[in-house]
Structures are given as structure tokens and as C-alpha cells.
Design a protein around this motif. Sequence first.
Motif, short mmCIF file in Angstrom:
data_model
loop_
_atom_site.label_atom_id
_atom_site.label_comp_id
_atom_site.label_asym_id
_atom_site.label_seq_id
_atom_site.Cartn_x
_atom_site.Cartn_y
_atom_site.Cartn_z
N ASN A 209 -2.52 11.60 -10.48
CA ASN A 209 -2.93 10.51 -9.44
C ASN A 209 -2.79 10.51 -8.20
OD1 ASN A 209 -4.18 8.95 -11.85
ND2 ASN A 209 -2.25 8.80 -12.46
N PHE A 210 -3.30 11.59 -7.58
CA PHE A 210 -3.00 11.95 -6.43
C PHE A 210 -3.22 11.11 -5.18
CE2 PHE A 210 -6.73 14.53 -7.13
CZ PHE A 210 -7.47 14.42 -6.15
N HIS A 211 -4.00 10.34 -5.49
CA HIS A 211 -4.48 9.12 -4.52
C HIS A 211 -3.54 7.89 -4.74
CE1 HIS A 211 -8.04 10.08 -2.35
NE2 HIS A 211 -8.64 10.40 -3.65
N GLY A 212 -2.49 8.09 -5.47
CA GLY A 212 -1.66 6.83 -5.57
C GLY A 212 -1.62 6.49 -7.09
N ASN A 218 6.47 9.35 -6.52
CA ASN A 218 5.31 9.66 -5.64
C ASN A 218 5.28 8.49 -4.56
OD1 ASN A 218 4.53 11.43 -7.79
ND2 ASN A 218 2.62 11.36 -7.04
N ASN A 219 5.46 7.39 -5.17
CA ASN A 219 5.04 6.28 -4.29
C ASN A 219 6.55 5.94 -3.39
OD1 ASN A 219 2.89 5.58 -5.48
ND2 ASN A 219 3.51 4.10 -6.84
N ALA A 240 -1.49 0.79 5.23
CA ALA A 240 -0.69 1.12 4.20
C ALA A 240 -0.22 2.39 3.92
CB ALA A 240 -0.99 0.14 3.05
N PRO A 241 0.90 2.67 3.67
CA PRO A 241 1.32 4.25 3.36
C PRO A 241 0.29 4.75 2.12
CG PRO A 241 2.91 2.76 2.77
CD PRO A 241 2.11 2.00 3.26
N LEU A 242 0.30 5.92 2.20
CA LEU A 242 -0.24 6.68 1.09
C LEU A 242 0.94 7.01 0.44
CD1 LEU A 242 -3.03 9.21 2.70
CD2 LEU A 242 -3.39 7.39 1.28
N SER A 243 0.45 7.30 -0.96
CA SER A 243 1.40 7.91 -1.90
C SER A 243 1.71 9.33 -1.55
CB SER A 243 0.95 7.52 -3.09
OG SER A 243 1.76 8.39 -4.13
#
Length: 430
Positions: A209-212, A218-219, A240-243
Amino acid sequence: MEKAGIPAVGTVSPFMTDYTETLKIDVGMPDLRTYVTPMPTEDNAEDLAREFLPKLVEGLTAPLTEKEKAGGTIPREKRSRIAFSGTYEECLAFLEGDLARFTEGPPQAEYTDGSGVVLPTPELVANMLTGTSHSPDEVIGIMQPDGLEFTVEKVAINAVMAGCKPEYLPAVLALAKVLATEGARGGPPGLWPMVSGPITKEIGMDSVNFHGGVNPANNSIGRAVSLMVINLGASTPRAAPLSAFAENIDSPWTLLGEDAGFSRDQSVVCLIGGANPEANFNSAHLYQMEGPEMYLKRLSRQIARMHVGGEHPTIVICPPIARDLTTKLGMTKEDVKQWLYDNTFWTKEEYEWRAWRDRPMPEEIAALPDDAQIRVIGSQYNYRGKERGIEDRPDDVCIVVAGGESPYPFICKGTESPYRRWMQLVDVWR
């Protein structure tokens, strides 16, 4: 120019006044002449010009004062190590800041990204520092745009606030080092944190889940980057920050660190920079019908139509497609880059319509025959060829393997290849 005695005037919008004042301090010219003007529109442009031009003329013709020519520095306020003491609720309110000070525009938190954080108490920061052998007061670098030095401990403070565990700290420190390099100053969402190598399995990062998603590593690592930009660089991200995400360590191709000259057993972090993703999420069923050959053609078309501009697009390819390209077509990652380089073109007509419909087309393109094909690896708005001495290369495309086992085609991310400068080893920060 001012130091040479030549007047100059900078023009900035109201949104850039804080950054402009910081920049004046950074370059040692706190008295640079600047004029703040609203952004012009069709309705107000003439009125703004009538107001602005006399001030511009005055600023360019009035002799510089000795103070303006001399420049200088402004002493920076040194923050104490303990920023605030109080109850739990009082400490949270301190980190949020005084939102009542915002009389124009939406309120923004002072030390956070607007979401709740873990309070960075001395005890929790000390525990975070067990994740590295480096001294807490070791200086890592200077964070832009504020130009302040920051230390290992300051990174650890932000890692605590982001919810990181001590074992994540080496990756966060490496990302902090990347942020300290020239150019890596935008912060999320303009910069996309990625981790590659054995540490991804060691700390349980998710490469699917590279989109978050709901992965703690990751998060929290991605959020630590956002908080460092706010607290160490005095910059407020506008979204908001990306994961953060992990490259698939079982990739059939070389890992990103290997592309940059490191070995496969070394872990690296990088910031994939530039802009929001350009994606094409067609169904797995469509891919199964068309196969890897059509996939490459679709990928080529997607790169050619990336409207974000830029010079070094990054392509995220999911594992099953990477394996298909390897086993069915016998292609390495370098082969895929070369194929895209050889097959990503626009016709002159399409190029003129898409890239230059709102501005004069470069003379070297206008002189080409109508059926000419123009390579568009990189920015379609900045023609680069032998005539201009900036020839494109296959390595201008960066490829990363990540995502799940259901084969969806690809995601394209512009505009800066990370292995040119935005990459650091993780293991040196253990």
C-alpha cells in the motif's frame, strides 16, 4: 547587486511574505527592497500596474543606503531545550499554537501538521535515541528554508511526535540528512519518502500500500518527514503528509540503492520529488488480456502525457508485472528504461498543441518537419536535445517495484530522480 551598489526590487505576493523575510536573513541582506502586491487578475491588473510601476521606478532609481549595501545578520532567537512545561492538555495546546492569531486565512497549527501527536517528553526522546549510536548533539545539517542547524536529538523529538519506534530512527535520521541537502526543501506532498533494502523487513514496512495504509512504520516515518519540515525548517506544508513506502525487497530487478551504486544488502532512503502522482489504474483483467507488450505502450503514453512537467519521472511498477517483463520478455530494469527512451515521442503537431499552445514554440521545434517525432522523456515544456546541449538519457527514468500482487499497470511520479542527490544510506545512522 545591492552589494555592488546597484538597486534592485523584489516583487512578492502576500502569501510569500514570511518566506521572503526568512530568505533575506539567510542571504545576509535583511534590508532588501521588496514590494508586496496581490496576484494580478484580468480585473485588477491595470490598477495594480498603475500602483506598482511608480514604486518600482523609485526602488530602482533611489540610491542605496549604506545599511542596504552593507547587509548583515539578525540574531536568531535560541529556543530552550525544554519548550514548555504543564499538564498534558496544556502541552498539547502549546504544540497546536495560538490559532487566534490568524485573522486572515484558515488557522494553522504551529508545531504540528494539524493532527494529534505524541508529546515529546524527555523520557520518550531518550528512549527514541536508543535507536542510534550517534550523539544527541551531533549536527546533521541545515534545514531549509529557515537555515537553522539541527541535531540528532531534534530529529528524535520529531520522530517521537510522529509516533515512530526507536528502530525506525535510523531511517528517519537518513531522511533528515536528505532534507538537509540543497533542493530538498519542499516537504510533503512535494517529496515522497521511500525506504529500500533489508531494513524494510526488519522494521515491518509495507511495500503493497504505497499510497498509504494502516502500517505503523510507513505512516509514522512519512509523518516524521512532515514534522521535520515544520519544526526544523520553519515551513508549513500545504497538505497532509504522504505515507512513506517501501520498495519490494524481492524485486526481480536491481533495487533503487543498487541503481545508485550501493549493494543489495545496504538499506537506503530517498525522496522522490516533484509533484502529485499521475496514475493509470486499469484493471488486472485488462492487463491479463493485453499482456506486458501493451503495458509498455500504455506506460509510454502515460509518461508522454504527464502534465506535471519535470525532467526525471519515477515509475512505480507492481511485482507481477515486473516478473512478467523479466520472464516473458527477458527485460531487465535497464531494458525497460531503454525501451521507454526509444519509444516515448510526440508528433510535432501533438507537441505544439499540448506543450506550447499558450506560448511561443521554440525555434528548433518550429523548424522540424511536420512528421517529426519529439522525445518527451522529461518535461514537455522544456525541449532538451543535442541542439541545446542537454540530451536526454534512458536513466532519466527511475523505476521502483512496489504494490500488490493484483497487476494494475503503473503510477507515474514527477519530477526528480532520487538517485541523483536525494538518497542516503540508513546503516550509518544505526
